[in-house]
Design an enzyme around this catalytic site. Structure first.
Site, PDB file in Angstrom:
ATOM      1  N   CYS B 163       1.468  -1.303  -0.022  1.00 47.50           N
ATOM      2  CA  CYS B 163       0.094  -0.242   0.332  1.00 47.50           C
ATOM      3  C   CYS B 163       0.688   0.936   0.147  1.00 47.50           C
ATOM      4  CB  CYS B 163      -0.775   0.366   1.261  1.00 47.50           C
ATOM      5  SG  CYS B 163      -1.812  -1.747   1.300  1.00 47.50           S
ATOM      6  N   GLU B 306      -1.116   5.037  14.024  1.00 52.03           N
ATOM      7  CA  GLU B 306      -1.267   6.092  13.220  1.00 52.03           C
ATOM      8  C   GLU B 306      -1.343   7.434  13.873  1.00 52.03           C
ATOM      9  OE1 GLU B 306      -3.012   6.191   9.472  1.00 52.03           O
ATOM     10  OE2 GLU B 306      -1.631   7.783   8.235  1.00 52.03           O
ATOM     11  N   LYS B 327      -9.870   7.716   2.213  1.00 54.47           N
ATOM     12  CA  LYS B 327     -10.178   5.656   2.005  1.00 54.47           C
ATOM     13  C   LYS B 327     -11.311   6.051   1.928  1.00 54.47           C
ATOM     14  CE  LYS B 327      -5.755   3.753   2.370  1.00 54.47           C
ATOM     15  NZ  LYS B 327      -4.778   4.729   2.929  1.00 54.47           N
ATOM     16  N   HIS B 332      -9.470   2.261  -0.545  1.00 56.76           N
ATOM     17  CA  HIS B 332      -7.920   1.547  -0.728  1.00 56.76           C
ATOM     18  C   HIS B 332      -7.730   1.189  -2.036  1.00 56.76           C
ATOM     19  CE1 HIS B 332      -4.159   0.585   0.814  1.00 56.76           C
ATOM     20  NE2 HIS B 332      -4.506   0.378   1.886  1.00 56.76           N
TER      21      HIS B 332
END
Lengths: 87, 410
Positions: B163, B306, B327, B332
């Protein structure tokens, strides 16, 4: 089962014609291979088509050079059961 | 003194939120969702029924039939987006030597459509796979196609870091320009995810939400799959001005870190290092950052870690910084996600609008951030970060500046 040489050669010419990008190019078996602007992807597609249609495996030498379209077609014909002599 | 940044002079996008940059920006800045039911895709046995596929992409608009048949959809997306970016940059006939033009394009999956089709033929019908399965599926196929179309004869690379692929591609593009190896780099990412087998392998991983993507919300249940391509043209500073081209923002810096740990469970330390590294690399302080486009997958683990990393990096000033996850709008997009989110970040900078996090229901004390849940927010800003934190423990943070704000550093 065997196939007619001239008809099969004409059939392979049609496969080449359908793959090359410039559809305006006029060519036959005597045309220099550079004249038809056939690229590596076209060659792969032509061989794949022949293998599918005739049920054979075409194993061309990887470093083979061809002067004319006919040389290329004849190289492929060696892998197909053919009646008649090479022209 | 060599400039430390790269100018963004071209942008291109193929996404569920738009097939050109204008539509994409309008959608993102308005906070519109392009997540839909995926009834047209075989849903046998899937635990989810929503996604963000690129629905209106017609390859015949971009490629003749023969070319189309030699490009897996992930290459088609990338080439179509790159053409937009190249055109916007006005680089055709601009006189940049071809060997000074590079391409770096990321992909997580490679050409998985052609592989699936080939294996179906082989296993179900006993027939050979398509003859071009290898050159169509190789991860560098999009980079090679884009290089061919742009005539780029400099460094041409593919990056595959799940990703984070597109964000790694953009950092590497910046490094190529900084190092003097290229004057122009076409950078970004692409992936085409909506086919039966690919949906199945995500399903068994149990990280796709059975409902919707709710990043940072206490009731979040996972990701929603997306796809597409995002491309930017990065240029050596000053070059665009010399030909009168418009600059749409600056890639000021970036950082790449690794957790050196679990494949699918991040540890947060690498995330923090990436954020701090990007600030240091771009010469910015946390207080300079006006917005953060989060990786924000909507999984329990990612969002918690995060948020922790952002709080640790920004300290007491964190509450002044809007943080949102795009997202929640376009899903995603895997190897394209970093590029789509970079484009969203550039749009936010240019418009002075913080895009929202959609579907937010409930504050999670472990994700205590201002995630812009109410909708798009007018929020003038000079610089922003974009995070990409990938499976494999690979982390990238990019630092962008609003057009006209980049300055040489001592």
């Amino acid at each position: 089962m065997t196939y007619d040489r001239d008809k099969t050669a004409a059939q392979i010419l049609e496969y080449i014609r359908s793959e090359i990008q410039d559809k305006d190019i006029v060519f036959d078996l005597k045309t220099p291979i550079e004249g038809v602007k056939i690229d590596s992807i076209d060659v792969i597609h032509v061989i794949f088509k022949v293998e599918e249609v005739f049920g054979v495996a075409v194993n061309l030498p990887q470093d083979q050079k061809y002067d004319t379209v006919g040389d290329f077609v004849n190289a492929i014909l060696k892998f197909i059961p053919i009646e008649g002599k090479a022209s | 003194m060599a400039a430390s940044w790269a100018d963004v002079t071209g942008r291109g996008v193929i996404s569920s939120s738009g097939l050109d940059i204008k539509s994409f920006e309008q959608s993102v800045l308005a906070g519109k969702s392009s997540i839909t039911e995926i009834g047209d895709y075989p849903p046998q046995g899937l635990r989810f029924n929503r996604g963000a596929p690129v629905l209106d992409f017609d390859p015949s608009r971009f490629f003749d039939e023969r070319t189309c048949n030699t490009l897996d959809p992930f290459s088609q997306f990338a080439a179509a987006a790159a053409r937009q970016a190249w055109s916007e940059a006005g680089l055709t006939d601009a006189g940049v030597p071809p060997e000074r033009v590079g391409v770096v394009i990321g992909s997580a999956n490679g050409g998985s459509h052609i592989l699936e089709a080939g294996w179906r033929r082989l296993l179900n019908e006993g027939k050979k796979p398509a003859p071009l399965s290898i050159p169509m599926s190789m991860t560098n196929a999009p980079a090679s196609r884009v290089a061919r179309e742009a005539g780029a004869q400099g460094p041409v690379l593919a990056v595959s870091t799940a990703c984070a692929s597109a964000s790694h591609a953009m950092v590497l593009g910046l490094m190529l320009i900084r190092s003097g190896l290229a004057d122009v780099v076409i950078a970004g990412g692409t992936d085409a995810c909506f086919h039966f087998g690919y949906l199945q392998i995500w399903d068994v991983l149990r990280v796709v939400s059975p409902t919707i993507c709710r990043p940072f919300s206490k009731d979040r249940q996972g990701i929603i799959l997306g796809e597409g391509a995002g491309i930017v043209v990065l240029e050596r500073p000053g070059q665009a001005a010399a030909r009168g081209a418009r600059v749409h923002g600056h890639l000021l810096g970036g950082a790449m870190t690794s957790d050196a740990g679990d494949l699918t469970r991040p540890n947060g330390i690498g995330m923090l290092s990436a954020i701090n590294g990007a600030l240091a690399d771009s010469g910015l302080a946390a207080g300079d950052i006006g917005y953060i486009n989060a990786h924000g997958t909507g999984t329990v683990a990612n969002d918690k870690l995060e948020a922790g990393a952002i709080r640790a990096a920004f300290g007491a000033g964190v509450d002044r910084v809007p943080v949102s996850s795009s997202k929640s709008m376009f899903g995603h997009a895997m190897g394209a996600s970093g590029a789509l989110e970079a484009l969203a970040t550039l749009a936010a900078l240019e418009a002075g609008i913080a895009p929202p996090t959609l579907n937010f229901n409930e504050i999670d004390p472990e994700c205590a951030l201002d995630v812009v849940p109410e909708g798009p927010r007018v929020h003038p800003m000079q610089s922003a970060l974009s995070n990409s934190f990938a499976f494999g423990g690979l982390n990238v943070t990019l630092a962008f500046g609003k057009a006209g704000t980049a300055r040489p550093r001592p």
